[in-house]
Motif scaffolding. Structure first.
Motif, PDB file in Angstrom:
ATOM      1  N   UNK A 131       0.829  -1.201   0.000  1.00  0.00           N
ATOM      2  CA  UNK A 131       0.000   0.000   0.000  1.00  0.00           C
ATOM      3  C   UNK A 131       0.863   1.251   0.000  1.00  0.00           C
ATOM      4  N   UNK A 135       1.545   3.513  -3.660  1.00  0.00           N
ATOM      5  CA  UNK A 135       1.150   4.924  -3.696  1.00  0.00           C
ATOM      6  C   UNK A 135       2.344   5.824  -3.950  1.00  0.00           C
ATOM      7  N   UNK A 177       7.604   1.268   9.068  1.00  0.00           N
ATOM      8  CA  UNK A 177       6.302   0.688   9.389  1.00  0.00           C
ATOM      9  C   UNK A 177       6.405  -0.813   9.609  1.00  0.00           C
ATOM     10  N   UNK A 238      12.224   8.680  11.053  1.00  0.00           N
ATOM     11  CA  UNK A 238      10.972   9.433  11.177  1.00  0.00           C
ATOM     12  C   UNK A 238      10.837  10.561  10.163  1.00  0.00           C
ATOM     13  N   UNK A 241       9.317   9.453   7.083  1.00  0.00           N
ATOM     14  CA  UNK A 241       7.934   9.002   7.160  1.00  0.00           C
ATOM     15  C   UNK A 241       7.004  10.091   6.658  1.00  0.00           C
ATOM     16  N   UNK A 242       7.256  11.307   7.125  1.00  0.00           N
ATOM     17  CA  UNK A 242       6.359  12.381   6.725  1.00  0.00           C
ATOM     18  C   UNK A 242       6.442  12.607   5.223  1.00  0.00           C
ATOM     19  N   UNK A 245       5.025   9.624   3.286  1.00  0.00           N
ATOM     20  CA  UNK A 245       3.576   9.525   3.230  1.00  0.00           C
ATOM     21  C   UNK A 245       2.975  10.734   2.554  1.00  0.00           C
ATOM     22  N   UNK A 246       3.599  11.887   2.764  1.00  0.00           N
ATOM     23  CA  UNK A 246       3.029  13.094   2.184  1.00  0.00           C
ATOM     24  C   UNK A 246       2.947  12.946   0.675  1.00  0.00           C
ATOM     25  N   UNK A 249       1.136   7.955   0.192  1.00  0.00           N
ATOM     26  CA  UNK A 249      -0.114   7.401   0.683  1.00  0.00           C
ATOM     27  C   UNK A 249      -1.235   8.419   0.744  1.00  0.00           C
ATOM     28  N   UNK A 250      -0.922   9.587   1.229  1.00  0.00           N
ATOM     29  CA  UNK A 250      -2.007  10.511   1.511  1.00  0.00           C
ATOM     30  C   UNK A 250      -2.490  11.244   0.273  1.00  0.00           C
ATOM     31  N   UNK A 251      -1.560  11.764  -0.460  1.00  0.00           N
ATOM     32  CA  UNK A 251      -1.980  12.553  -1.617  1.00  0.00           C
ATOM     33  C   UNK A 251      -2.477  11.661  -2.735  1.00  0.00           C
ATOM     34  N   UNK A 252      -1.867  10.510  -2.833  1.00  0.00           N
ATOM     35  CA  UNK A 252      -2.295   9.591  -3.892  1.00  0.00           C
ATOM     36  C   UNK A 252      -1.803  10.081  -5.226  1.00  0.00           C
TER      37      UNK A 252
ATOM     38  N   UNK B   8      -7.747   6.143  -3.834  1.00  0.00           N
ATOM     39  CA  UNK B   8      -6.659   6.994  -4.304  1.00  0.00           C
ATOM     40  C   UNK B   8      -5.979   6.345  -5.490  1.00  0.00           C
ATOM     41  N   UNK B  12      -5.567   7.779  -9.512  1.00  0.00           N
ATOM     42  CA  UNK B  12      -4.322   7.990 -10.233  1.00  0.00           C
ATOM     43  C   UNK B  12      -4.090   6.898 -11.261  1.00  0.00           C
ATOM     44  N   UNK B 134       7.815  10.669  18.272  1.00  0.00           N
ATOM     45  CA  UNK B 134       7.740   9.324  17.718  1.00  0.00           C
ATOM     46  C   UNK B 134       7.917   8.250  18.802  1.00  0.00           C
ATOM     47  N   UNK B 137       5.020   5.825  19.968  1.00  0.00           N
ATOM     48  CA  UNK B 137       4.619   4.931  18.893  1.00  0.00           C
ATOM     49  C   UNK B 137       5.599   3.769  18.770  1.00  0.00           C
ATOM     50  N   UNK B 200       1.438  11.773  12.503  1.00  0.00           N
ATOM     51  CA  UNK B 200       2.303  11.723  11.328  1.00  0.00           C
ATOM     52  C   UNK B 200       1.495  11.630  10.042  1.00  0.00           C
ATOM     53  N   UNK B 204       1.546  14.548   7.276  1.00  0.00           N
ATOM     54  CA  UNK B 204       1.794  14.319   5.858  1.00  0.00           C
ATOM     55  C   UNK B 204       0.773  15.071   5.020  1.00  0.00           C
ATOM     56  N   UNK B 205      -0.472  15.072   5.483  1.00  0.00           N
ATOM     57  CA  UNK B 205      -1.504  15.820   4.764  1.00  0.00           C
ATOM     58  C   UNK B 205      -1.257  17.318   4.842  1.00  0.00           C
ATOM     59  N   UNK B 207       1.541  18.997   5.263  1.00  0.00           N
ATOM     60  CA  UNK B 207       2.673  19.503   4.490  1.00  0.00           C
ATOM     61  C   UNK B 207       2.342  19.581   3.011  1.00  0.00           C
ATOM     62  N   UNK B 208       1.299  18.869   2.597  1.00  0.00           N
ATOM     63  CA  UNK B 208       0.987  18.919   1.174  1.00  0.00           C
ATOM     64  C   UNK B 208       0.012  20.050   0.848  1.00  0.00           C
ATOM     65  N   UNK B 242      -8.211   8.089   5.818  1.00  0.00           N
ATOM     66  CA  UNK B 242      -7.318   6.938   5.945  1.00  0.00           C
ATOM     67  C   UNK B 242      -7.102   6.604   7.418  1.00  0.00           C
TER      68      UNK B 242
END
Lengths: 252, 320, 434
Positions: A131, A135, A177, A238, A241-242, A245-246, A249-252, B8, B12, B134, B137, B200, B204-205, B207-208, B242
Motif C-alpha cells: 500500500x 502509492x 512501518x 521518522x 515518514x512524513x 507519506x506526504x 499514501x495521503x496525496x495519492x 486513491x 491515479x 515518535x 509509537x 504523522x 503528511x496531509x 505539508x501537502x 485513511x
C-alpha cells in the motif's frame, strides 16, 4: 507535549519510590543473569525479536517492492480487485486464523521457530508495504523511467536504477512501518512460540509482567531495553515518514 | 484503509494511461504477464499463509466444535451465528468495543491534529520535537501496557502519587478496579501510544497543503478558526479518512493491550469483542462459536469502514 | 497452496467456492483430527516435550534438576521442558493439542474434566497402580481424576494457607490464637487499622481470574457451603454461597480489605504483604518462601503461616489447588512420557524438592527428616490437606468460572447485591452446564 511526560514518569518512578540500590541491578540482572534466569530468557527473546523483525522486513520489502511496482506502473486485468484483496486481509482478526495456522506450522515443523514466525508475520506486513509503496511509486514521474527505457533498460532495470532511488523516502517509511509492526506483533508469537528458541520480546515481557507484577522496576528496565531497537529505527527514519507519506499514501 | 487507498489508486490509475502511449491489447497482455510474475511472490507470501485458514475457519463456524481434537463435529448451519447474536455478553462486548473504538479514534484524531499542527510549525528544534513525538509509537504495545499498568497501580502507581501530591485526590485509587474507569484507562493508554502515528499521517496531509492557500485566506482576512475549517480541514480529508479507517479497524481488533493490562476484567469491563472471541475459542474451547464470532468481527469492520467513507464523501468537504 | 495462490489473481470468487467445496469433499472432520490408529505408545525412548507452569511451586531450576536426574537414569530418553505462565498454560495446552506438540503437560486441578471429556489428555487408569490410590493424599488425587478414571498423576498438592505479619498482630496485643476464625481475623484487622499500622490490613487476589474463585471457594468452605449439589447443579445462591460473598463485600466496605484487591493476582497480594502494606492474606504455600526472601521482602522473619481460619460453621477446608502431570492425547511417545511422569511424581523426588512444593505421598508427612525442611508450612498444610473444597468439576469449567468471576466482582464492586449476583451466576452457569 503530553506524550513526553508519562515516559519521564516511567523512568523516574523506580527512582522515586524504590530505593536507589535497585537501580542498575535490574539491568545487570538482564545482561548478566545466568542460564534459566530472567536475563537469559530476555536476551534470547531480544535475539529472536531481532531475527524475526529483520527477516520479516527484508522479505516484505523485496516482495513488496516488486508487487508495488506492478500495481503502480503496469496495467492488467483485475488490478484494482487484486490490490483490494491484498488490503482486505488487514481486516481479518488474527484469532480467525490461529488454529489452522498452528496446524500448518506444525506439519511443516515450524512451530516454535523464528522461521515460522517470519512466515506468518510477512503475511501481516506485506499488504502494508504494498500500500505505502504503490502509492509512492505513482508519484514518481513516468518520464524518468521512460527515458531509461528508451536507453534500452528493461523494466526491472528501470525499477532498480530509476524508481527505487527516487522512491527513497517511501521505502524508508515502509521499512519503519514494517519493522514496528513485526517488532510489536504479539498474538502469533504468543500462540506459536513457547521456548527461548523462538519466543519474542512482547511474549517474554508479558510473562515478566505476570510474574513480577509489582516489580515495575524490572518490567520497566526490560521494557526500556525492548523499546530501544524500534526507537532507534523510528528516530532514524521518522523524517522520511512524513515526506514518504506526504508524497505517497495521503496525496495519492 | 483498503477502500480509501483503493480510491486513491483508482484516481491515479489514469496516470500511466495519460502519460504513456495508448496501450494496445498485446502490450497490455504482456504487462499483465509481467504483473503476474511481479505479484506472485507477494501473493504467495500473503495468501499462501492465510487462504487455507480463512476457509477452514469459515467452515468450522458452521459446525459444533467443542475440542481442538473433536472427531464428532455435527453440522449446525448458522446456529453458531444465531447463538452469538442472541447472547447478551456478545452485545455487551460489542458495545464496549464500539465505545473503545469511537472514543480512542476520536481522541487520537483530536490530539493528532494538535500534535501535527505543532510539528508543522516552523520551530527551531523541529527534528528533535519530531523524534520525541515518535517515542510512544515506537514502544511495543506490551511494554506500553505494562508501563501504564504500573502508572495506574493502586499501590505504587505514579498517577496516584501525582494526584495525591497535587492534592486532587485524597486516597489512592484502584484505577483499574472499576469496570468503566478501567476501560477509560485502557483507552488512555492506547491513545498515548497511537496519537503519534495519527499525527504523522495528518502531518503528511498538512505539508501537502500549498502555502498559497494560506496566503489567499489571509488576504481575505479570515480568522484562524475559519482558515482551519475552510482550508485546512478540506485538504486533510484524505488523510483523515485513511486514519479513521485504519484506526477503526485496529481498535476493533484490539487484543494485546487488553491481554497485557486487564485480561478483560474487572467484571468483563474491558472485554472487547476480539478478546471475547479469543476466550470463547481457546479458554472455553468453543471453536465453532469462536470462529463465527471472528467472522462477525470482519463483517462489522467492513460495514464500519464503508459507513465512514460514505459519510466523509457526502459531507461538503468532499475531496475523495 | 502454490496453485491456489496463482489462481486467486484471476478468479477470486470462483476460487472461494472451489476451495470450500474441495474442503467439504475431502470429508475428514473439520478439526482435521483423524481417528487414525497409529502407534502412540512408542518404544519408551526418544525425545519428549514437556510443558510446565512457571510461578508457584517447583521453580524452573527445580524442574531442570529433576530432569537431569531422570535422564541420568534413562539415558535413552531426552526431556525438553517448556515453561509458560499459569495464565497462558490452559490456552497453550488447547492450541498445541491438535499437533501433539507436548508429550507431558502440567495440569491444574480444575482441568481434568475439561481436557478429559474433550480427549486432549490420555486416560492412564491402566497404568495407575492401585497402591497409589491409597498412598497418595485424597485431595491431590482429584487433580488427575475425572469420572472414576485417572488422566495423570498428582504432582504436588496445594492449598491456600493463612499468612500474617507476626509483628503487626503482636503490636495490637493479639496472638495467633485470635486468628483461628474469620471473625477473629476481622477483629484483629480492625485493631491494626485503628492503630494506624497499615491502612488496609487484608489483601486478596480478587481480580477477574481463577484466583478469585479460589479465594471464594475457600470462604465458601469456611461458611459450610459447597459449589454443587448431588445432581451437579450449582447451588451457591443459597445460604453459605451468598453469606461468604456478603462477608467479602463487607470487609471492603469496612475498609479492612484493600479495595485494590479486585485488581490483584496472588502475586500482587503476596508482594503487598512483602512490602509491609498488608498484615494478613490468603495465599499458596510457596508464598512463605517469598516472604522470607530478603531480595523481595521487607518483612523477612515477620511472616507466619497457619491453617486458614474457620468460618461460622467451624470448618476450614482448604481450596484444592493441586496440580498433576498428564500425557498429551496426541503424544507418540506415551511410554516414555509415562516413565518420565513416574519419576517426577515419585516419593523420593517430591521429598527432595519439598521446599518448593508439598508432596502428595501421605507417608512423607510423618517422616521427620522431610518435614523438618519446611516445618511451618508442613504443620499448616497437613491440617488443610485433610479436607479440601473442590471447585466444580465440570467439562466446561472455564466458562462457569468466568461467569462466577464476573458475578462475584459485580457484588464486590457494589453493582449488584450478593444475593442477586449469585442468583445470576447460578442461572447463567447452570444453563451453560446444559
Amino acid at each position: 507535549m503530553a506524550s513526553v511526560t508519562p515516559q519521564r514518569v516511567l523512568i523516574t518512578t523506580p527512582l522515586r519510590w524504590i530505593p536507589d540500590t535497585f537501580d542498575f541491578s535490574r539491568y545487570g540482572q538482564i545482561f548478566n543473569g545466568g542460564a534459566d534466569s530472567v536475563g537469559a530468557t530476555f536476551r534470547a527473546a531480544m535475539m529472536n525479536s531481532a531475527v524475526v523483525a529483520v527477516g520479516t522486513v527484508s522479505i516484505s520489502m523485496v516482495v513488496g517492492i516488486l508487487g508495488a511496482y506492478a500495481f503502480a506502473r503496469l496495467r492488467f486485468r483485475f488490478r484494482r480487485a487484486t490490490l483490494m484483496i491484498f488490503l482486505a486481509t488487514y481486516m481479518l482478526p488474527q484469532i480467525a486464523l490461529l488454529i489452522p495456522l498452528y496446524l500448518i506450522l506444525n506439519s511443516l515443523g515450524l512451530l516454535d521457530t523464528t522461521t515460522g514466525l517470519i512466515l506468518v508475520d510477512c503475511a501481516l506486513v506485506i499488504p502494508f508495504v504494498l500500500w505505502i509503496l504503490s502509492n509512492y511509486f505513482m508519484t514518481i514521474p513516468d518520464e524518468l523511467e521512460e527515458a531509461a527505457r528508451i536507453d534500452g533498460t528493461t523494466r526491472l532495470g528501470a525499477l532498480f536504477w530509476v524508481v527505487l532511488p527516487a522512491a527513497r523516502p517511501g521505502i524508508f517509511a515502509a521499512i519503519m512501518f514494517s519493522f514496528l509492526l513485526a517488532w510489536d506483533e504479539f498474538m502469533y508469537a504468543l500462540i506459536f512460540t513457547s521456548s527461548d528458541a523462538a519466543k519474542t520480546l512482547p511474549v517474554a515481557i508479558s510473562e515478566f509482567a505476570g510474574r513480577y507484577t509489582t516489580d515495575f522496576g524490572l518490567v520497566a528496565a526490560g521494557g526500556i531495553l525492548a523499546a530501544l531497537p524500534p526507537l532507534i529505527v523510528a528516530i532514524i527514519f521518522q523524517r522520511y515518514v512524513v515526506s514518504g507519506m506526504a508524497a505517497g499514501a495521503v496525496k495519492g | 484503509m483498503s477502500v480509501a487507498s483503493v480510491k486513491t489508486v483508482e484516481k491515479s490509475e489514469m496516470h500511466p494511461a495519460q502519460s504513456g502511449k495508448p496501450a494496445g491489447p498485446r502490450k497490455r497482455e504482456k504487462q499483465g504477464r509481467l504483473a503476474f510474475w511481479l505479484l506472485l511472490p507477494a501473493g504467495l507470501a500473503v495468501f499462501g499463509v492465510i487462504i487455507y485458514p480463512i476457509f477452514r475457519t469459515l467452515i468450522i463456524s458452521f459446525f459444533q466444535v467443542n475440542s481442538a481434537l473433536a472427531t464428532d463435529t455435527p453440522f449446525v448451519g448458522v446456529d453458531n451465528y444465531v447463538h452469538v447474536l442472541g447472547s447478551a455478553s456478545f452485545w455487551e462486548s460489542m458495545g464496549r468495543t464500539l465505545y473503545f473504538t469511537l472514543l480512542s479514534t476520536a481522541l487520537e484524531l483530536a490530539f493528532g491534529l494538535i500534535v501535527a499542527g505543532l510539528l508543522n510549525a516552523k520551530l527551531r528544534a523541529r527534528w528533535l520535537f519530531r523524534a520525541v513525538v515518535v517515542i510512544p509509537w515506537a514502544i511495543p504495545t506490551i511494554v506500553n501496557a505494562a508501563m501504564w499498568k504500573g502508572i495506574f497501580s493502586a499501590q505504587y502507581g505514579a498517577l496516584n502519587a501525582l494526584l495525591t501530591q497535587l492534592g486532587i485526590i485524597k486516597e489512592y485509587q484502584a484505577w483499574l478496579g472499576d469496570p468503566t474507569t478501567a476501560l477509560n484507562m485502557v483507552v488512555l493508554a492506547d491513545v498515548w501510544k497511537t496519537t503519534p502515528l495519527v499525527a504523522f499521517f495528518l502531518l503528511a496531509g498538512l505539508t501537502s497543503i500549498p502555502a498559497e492557500l494560506y496566503e489567499a485566506a489571509k488576504l481575505d482576512r479570515a480568522r484562524w478558526p475559519r482558515i482551519f475549517r475552510s482550508v485546512v480541514l478540506p485538504m486533510l480529508v484524505p488523510s483523515i479518512s485513511i486514519v479513521l479507517v485504519l484506526r477503526t479497524v485496529e481498535a476493533f481488533k484490539v487484543f494485546d493491550i487488553i491481554y497485557a493490562m486487564t485480561r478483560g476484567g474487572p467484571v468483563n469491563g474491558t472485554q472487547t469483542v476480539a478478546y471475547y472471541a479469543y476466550t470463547t475459542a481457546f479458554s472455553d474451547q468453543n471453536f465453532g462459536v469462536g470462529s463465527a464470532l471472528s467472522y462477525i468481527i470482519v463483517v462489522v469492520i467492513l460495514a464500519l469502514s464503508a459507513i465512514y467513507l460514505r459519510l466523509l464523501r457526502r459531507s461538503e468537504m468532499s475531496l475523495l | 497452496m502454490i496453485d491456489s495462490t496463482k489462481r486467486i489473481h484471476r478468479t477470486t470468487v470462483g476460487f472461494a467456492l472451489l476451495a470450500s467445496a474441495a474442503l467439504m469433499l475431502t470429508g475428514c472432520s473439520v478439526t482435521g483430527a483423524g481417528t487414525s490408529t497409529s502407534n502412540y505408545e512408542g518404544d519408551g525412548t526418544g525425545t519428549i516435550n514437556a510443558l510446565f507452569m512457571k510461578q508457584a511451586g517447583y521453580s524452573e531450576s527445580d524442574v531442570a534438576a529433576m530432569i537431569k536426574g531422570f535422564e541420568a537414569k534413562n539415558p535413552k530418553i531426552t526431556v525438553k521442558p517448556t515453561f509458560v505462565a499459569y495464565e497462558a498454560l490452559h490456552d497453550k495446552i488447547v492450541t498445541s493439542a491438535p499437533a501433539g506438540t507436548y508429550d507431558v503437560v502440567h495440569l491444574d486441578v480444575i482441568w481434568p474434566a475439561d481436557f478429559a471429556s474433550k480427549g486432549i489428555i490420555t486416560d492412564v487408569t491402566k497404568r495407575f497402580p492401585d497402591s497409589w490410590k491409597t498412598d497418595m493424599l485424597g485431595g491431590a488425587l482429584t487433580s488427575a481424576e475425572y469420572k472414576g478414571k485417572y488422566y495423570g498423576v498428582p504432582w504436588g498438592p496445594s492449598t491456600k494457607l493463612f499468612f500474617f505479619n507476626k509483628d503487626m498482630v503482636a503490636a495490637v496485643g493479639a496472638s495467633p490464637s485470635d486468628l483461628t476464625t474469620w471473625n477473629g481475623v476481622l477483629t484483629v484487622a480492625k485493631k491494626i487499622k485503628d492503630a494506624g499500622i497499615v491502612k488496609y490490613p487484608l489483601a486478596w487476589s480478587w481480580s477477574q481470574s481463577e484466583a478469585l474463585v479460589c479465594d471464594y471457594a475457600q470462604l465458601l468452605g469456611a461458611f459450610g457451603g459447597q459449589f454443587t449439589d448431588a445432581s451437579g447443579k450449582l447451588v451457591i445462591n443459597k445460604g453459605a454461597g451468598v453469606e461468604a460473598l456478603a462477608w467479602m463485600k463487607k470487609t471492603i466496605d469496612d475498609g479492612l480489605t484493600d479495595p485494590a484487591s479486585v485488581t490483584f493476582l496472588e502475586d500482587d497480594a503476596d508482594k503487598s504483604m512483602a512490602a509491609g502494606k498488608t498484615a494478613m492474606e490468603l495465599n499458596w504455600e510457596s508464598t512463605f518462601r517469598d516472604q522470607n526472601d530478603p531480595s523481595i521482602s521487607k518483612i523477612v522473619g515477620q511472616a507466619a503461616v497457619m491453617p486458614t481460619p474457620a468460618g461460622p460453621s467451624g470448618d476450614h477446608p482448604g481450596v484444592n489447588g493441586s496440580m498433576a502431570l498428564s500425557i498429551g492425547a496426541k503424544s507418540t511417545h506415551q511410554l516414555a512420557a509415562w516413565k518420565f511422569i513416574e519419576y517426577m511424581t515419585s516419593q523420593s523426588v517430591q521429598e527432595e524438592f519439598v521446599k518448593s512444593s508439598m508432596t502428595n505421598w501421605k507417608s512423607s508427612y510423618t517422616k521427620t527428616d522431610v518435614t523438618v525442611s519446611n516445618p511451618d508450612v508442613f504443620k499448616a498444610a497437613g491440617v488443610a490437606y485433610d479436607t479440601m473444597v473442590l471447585r466444580p468439576q465440570v467439562p466446561n469449567y472455564n466458562s462457569v468460572s468466568q461467569t462466577l468471576q464476573v458475578e462475584i466482582q459485580n457484588a464486590l464492586l457494589g453493582k449488584k447485591t450478593p444475593q442477586q449476583a449469585m442468583d445470576d451466576a447460578v442461572a447463567t452457569a447452570n444453563a451453560n452446564l446444559g
